[in-house]
Enzyme design. Structure first.
Site, PDB file in Angstrom:
ATOM      1  N   GLN A   1      -2.843 -12.077   8.135  1.00  0.00           N
ATOM      2  CA  GLN A   1      -3.095 -11.816   6.707  1.00  0.00           C
ATOM      3  C   GLN A   1      -2.415 -12.888   5.849  1.00  0.00           C
ATOM      4  OE1 GLN A   1      -2.751  -7.804   4.836  1.00  0.00           O
ATOM      5  NE2 GLN A   1      -0.749  -8.500   4.204  1.00  0.00           N
TER       6      GLN A   1
ATOM      7  N   GLY B   1       4.774 -10.502   3.995  1.00  0.00           N
ATOM      8  CA  GLY B   1       5.564 -10.448   5.222  1.00  0.00           C
ATOM      9  C   GLY B   1       4.908 -11.142   6.401  1.00  0.00           C
TER      10      GLY B   1
ATOM     11  N   MET C   1       0.836  -1.203   0.000  1.00  0.00           N
ATOM     12  CA  MET C   1       0.000   0.000   0.000  1.00  0.00           C
ATOM     13  C   MET C   1       0.871   1.253   0.000  1.00  0.00           C
ATOM     14  SD  MET C   1      -3.445  -0.915   2.009  1.00  0.00           S
ATOM     15  CE  MET C   1      -2.883  -0.690   3.673  1.00  0.00           C
TER      16      MET C   1
ATOM     17  N   ALA D   1       4.036   4.003   0.903  1.00  0.00           N
ATOM     18  CA  ALA D   1       4.750   4.541   2.071  1.00  0.00           C
ATOM     19  C   ALA D   1       5.823   3.522   2.450  1.00  0.00           C
ATOM     20  CB  ALA D   1       3.805   4.842   3.230  1.00  0.00           C
TER      21      ALA D   1
ATOM     22  N   ARG E   1       2.841   2.892   9.203  1.00  0.00           N
ATOM     23  CA  ARG E   1       2.166   3.710  10.227  1.00  0.00           C
ATOM     24  C   ARG E   1       3.159   4.333  11.217  1.00  0.00           C
ATOM     25  NH1 ARG E   1      -2.195  -0.087   9.238  1.00  0.00           N
ATOM     26  NH2 ARG E   1      -4.089   1.108   8.882  1.00  0.00           N
TER      27      ARG E   1
ATOM     28  N   GLY F   1      11.245  -2.784   5.276  1.00  0.00           N
ATOM     29  CA  GLY F   1      10.486  -4.039   5.359  1.00  0.00           C
ATOM     30  C   GLY F   1       9.944  -4.415   3.984  1.00  0.00           C
ATOM     31  N   HIS F   2       9.311  -3.465   3.322  1.00  0.00           N
ATOM     32  CA  HIS F   2       8.810  -3.718   1.962  1.00  0.00           C
ATOM     33  C   HIS F   2       9.962  -4.082   1.025  1.00  0.00           C
ATOM     34  CE1 HIS F   2       5.654  -0.698   3.370  1.00  0.00           C
ATOM     35  NE2 HIS F   2       4.921  -1.733   3.032  1.00  0.00           N
TER      36      HIS F   2
ATOM     37  N   LYS G   1       5.143  -9.962   9.179  1.00  0.00           N
ATOM     38  CA  LYS G   1       4.661  -8.833   9.990  1.00  0.00           C
ATOM     39  C   LYS G   1       3.127  -8.888  10.120  1.00  0.00           C
ATOM     40  CE  LYS G   1       4.337  -4.466  11.468  1.00  0.00           C
ATOM     41  NZ  LYS G   1       3.114  -4.036  10.877  1.00  0.00           N
TER      42      LYS G   1
HETATM   43  P1  AMP Z   1       1.526  -3.006   3.459  1.00  0.00           P
HETATM   44  O1  AMP Z   1       2.032  -1.951   2.536  1.00  0.00           O
HETATM   45  O2  AMP Z   1       1.520  -2.599   4.892  1.00  0.00           O
HETATM   46  O3  AMP Z   1       0.221  -3.599   2.988  1.00  0.00           O
HETATM   47  O4  AMP Z   1       2.588  -4.188   3.383  1.00  0.00           O
HETATM   48  C1  AMP Z   1       2.933  -4.798   2.187  1.00  0.00           C
HETATM   49  C2  AMP Z   1       3.715  -6.049   2.473  1.00  0.00           C
HETATM   50  O5  AMP Z   1       4.900  -5.732   3.179  1.00  0.00           O
HETATM   51  C3  AMP Z   1       2.937  -7.061   3.333  1.00  0.00           C
HETATM   52  O6  AMP Z   1       3.166  -8.371   2.838  1.00  0.00           O
HETATM   53  C4  AMP Z   1       3.555  -6.863   4.694  1.00  0.00           C
HETATM   54  O7  AMP Z   1       3.461  -8.003   5.529  1.00  0.00           O
HETATM   55  C5  AMP Z   1       4.998  -6.557   4.331  1.00  0.00           C
HETATM   56  N1  AMP Z   1       5.653  -5.837   5.428  1.00  0.00           N
HETATM   57  C6  AMP Z   1       5.194  -4.732   6.067  1.00  0.00           C
HETATM   58  N2  AMP Z   1       6.030  -4.384   7.063  1.00  0.00           N
HETATM   59  C7  AMP Z   1       7.031  -5.296   7.054  1.00  0.00           C
HETATM   60  C8  AMP Z   1       8.201  -5.491   7.865  1.00  0.00           C
HETATM   61  N3  AMP Z   1       8.506  -4.687   8.877  1.00  0.00           N
HETATM   62  N4  AMP Z   1       9.010  -6.528   7.564  1.00  0.00           N
HETATM   63  C9  AMP Z   1       8.719  -7.385   6.535  1.00  0.00           C
HETATM   64  N5  AMP Z   1       7.632  -7.255   5.750  1.00  0.00           N
HETATM   65  C10 AMP Z   1       6.789  -6.224   6.013  1.00  0.00           C
END
Ligand code: AMP
Length: 282
Positions: free
Chosen positions: A155, A149, A30, A32, A189, A36-37, A151
Site C-alpha cells: 500500500q 506504515g 480506518m 480500531a 484485525r 501502531g496507529h 506494515k
Molecule cells: P489501517 O487503519 O489499518 O488502515 O492503518 C492505518 C495506518 O496505520 C496505515 O498507514 C498502516 O500501515 C498503519 N499501521 C497499521 N498497523 C501498524 C503497525 N503495526 N505499525 C505501524 N503502522 C501501522
C-alpha cells in the site's frame, strides 16, 4: 482535540492553520486504533506538525461485504487514545462526505504491476479503492506530510507511486512496524483473534526472521518454499510468502542489492487474514 465530521468545516479550520504558517501532518486510518496507529501520530508530533488523523472505514477497498461488516469499530476508545497522544484534529466523515454524488472520485491510474502481485493478486480492486480514498482525503486535508506504515508495505509503495505520478505536493513518510512484545505485528484485525490464535500467529514473524537467515544460504525461490512449509501449521493457512525487490515488488534479479529485498506474507489465522513483512538486508 477538535473533531470534524464535515469536510467544509475541516477545510475552514485548516486554512486558518496554514495561514498561520503551521505545517500539517496527516495520518489516515480506518479506526480500531492500536499502538501502531499511535506511533504515526507520535512521529508527526515529533516533526512539530499539527496532526490530523482521519477515521474512515473505506467501503471501496473491501473485496468482501462480510469483511467490511465485521471490520472492528471502536470510535469512543479511538477518541480517548488520540487525545492521550495529543492528536490535534480528528476527521470522521461519513461515506457521502468522502464520496459526494456530484464529485467524480474514481482514479484512472495505471498502477502497472504494483497492484497485480501479492495483495493485489488475492484482493482484486483493493488498491484502486485505497488509492481512491487516499487521493480524496489528500484533496480534503491538503497536508504537508502524509504518514503511513510499513506494515502495509505494498500500500505504501502504491501511494508513493500515485504521489509521484499525479505530482501531489506532499511528503510521504514511512513509519516502522510496531509489534506486540512477542512479535505479532499490531493490526486492528488482531482483535478478532482468540488467545490461542494469537499464539499460533507468532509463526508469521518467526518465519520472516528465519527467511532472513535462509536467504544467506539458498536462492530466494527456495526460501519462499521453505517459508510456506514452515507456515503450514494447524490453524494457519499461508496465502503467499514472497521475496521481492522493494521498488518494483517483482522477484529479485541477480543484481538486486541485498538491502532492496523484502519478504512479504499473508496468512489466514482461523478466519482472520493477517499480513506482515520484513526487510531482509536490514
Ligand atoms: P489501517 O487503519 O489499518 O488502515 O492503518 C492505518 C495506518 O496505520 C496505515 O498507514 C498502516 O500501515 C498503519 N499501521 C497499521 N498497523 C501498524 C503497525 N503495526 N505499525 C505501524 N503502522 C501501522
Amino acid at each position: 482535540m477538535l473533531l470534524f465530521k464535515r469536510h467544509a468545516d475541516l477545510r475552514k479550520y485548516l486554512n486558518q492553520i496554514k495561514l498561520a504558517g503551521q505545517k500539517i501532518g496527516f495520518v489516515p486510518t480506518m479506526g480500531a486504533l492500536h499502538d501502531g496507529h499511535l506511533s504515526l501520530i507520535k512521529m508527526a508530533k515529533k516533526n512539530r506538525e499539527l496532526v490530523v488523523c482521519s477515521i474512515f472505514v473505506n467501503p471501496t477497498q473491501f473485496n468482501e461485504q462480510k469483511d467490511l461488516e465485521t471490520y472492528p469499530r471502536t470510535p469512543h476508545k479511538d477518541i480517548r487514545m488520540l487525545e492521550m497522544v495529543g492528536c490535534d484534529v480528528l476527521f470522521m466523515p461519513n461515506t457521502s462526505e468522502v464520496y459526494p454524488e456530484e464529485t467524480e472520485t474514481s482514479l484512472n491510474l495505471d498502477l502497472g504491476m504494483l497492484d497485480k502481485v501479492m495483495e493485489g493478486a488475492f484482493r482484486p480492486g483493493h488498491f484502486d479503492g485505497v488509492a481512491q480514498v487516499v487521493k480524496r482525503l489528500l484533496d480534503l486535508v491538503q497536508p504537508h506530510s502524509l504518514y503511513m506504515g510499513q506494515k502495509d508495505f505494498q500500500q505504501w509503495t502504491i501511494i508513493n507511486f500515485m504521489i509521484q505520478e499525479l505530482g501531489i505536493p506532499v511528503q510521504l513518510i514511512r513509519c516502522p512496524i510496531i509489534r506486540e512484545p512477542e512479535g505479532l505485528a499490531m493490526s486492528s484485525r488482531n482483535a478478532r483473534l482468540s488467545e490461542e490464535e494469537k499464539i499460533k500467529a507468532l509463526a508469521i514473524f518467526e518465519t520472516l526472521k528465519l527467511s532472513k537467515d535462509w536467504i544467506q544460504k539458498m536462492p530466494y525461490q527456495d526460501v519462499e518454499k521453505e517459508a510456506m512449509k514452515n507456515l503450514n501449521l494447524p490453524g494457519l493457512k499461508p496465502e503467499y510468502f514472497k521475496i521481492v525487490n522493494k521498488n518494483t515488488l517483482l522477484p529479485p534479479s541477480e543484481s538486486t542489492p541485498f538491502e532492496n529485498l523484502i519478504a512479504c506474507t499473508a496468512v489466514w489465522v482461523g478466519r482472520v487474514r493477517l499480513i506482515d513483512n520484513l526487510f531482509l538486508g536490514e
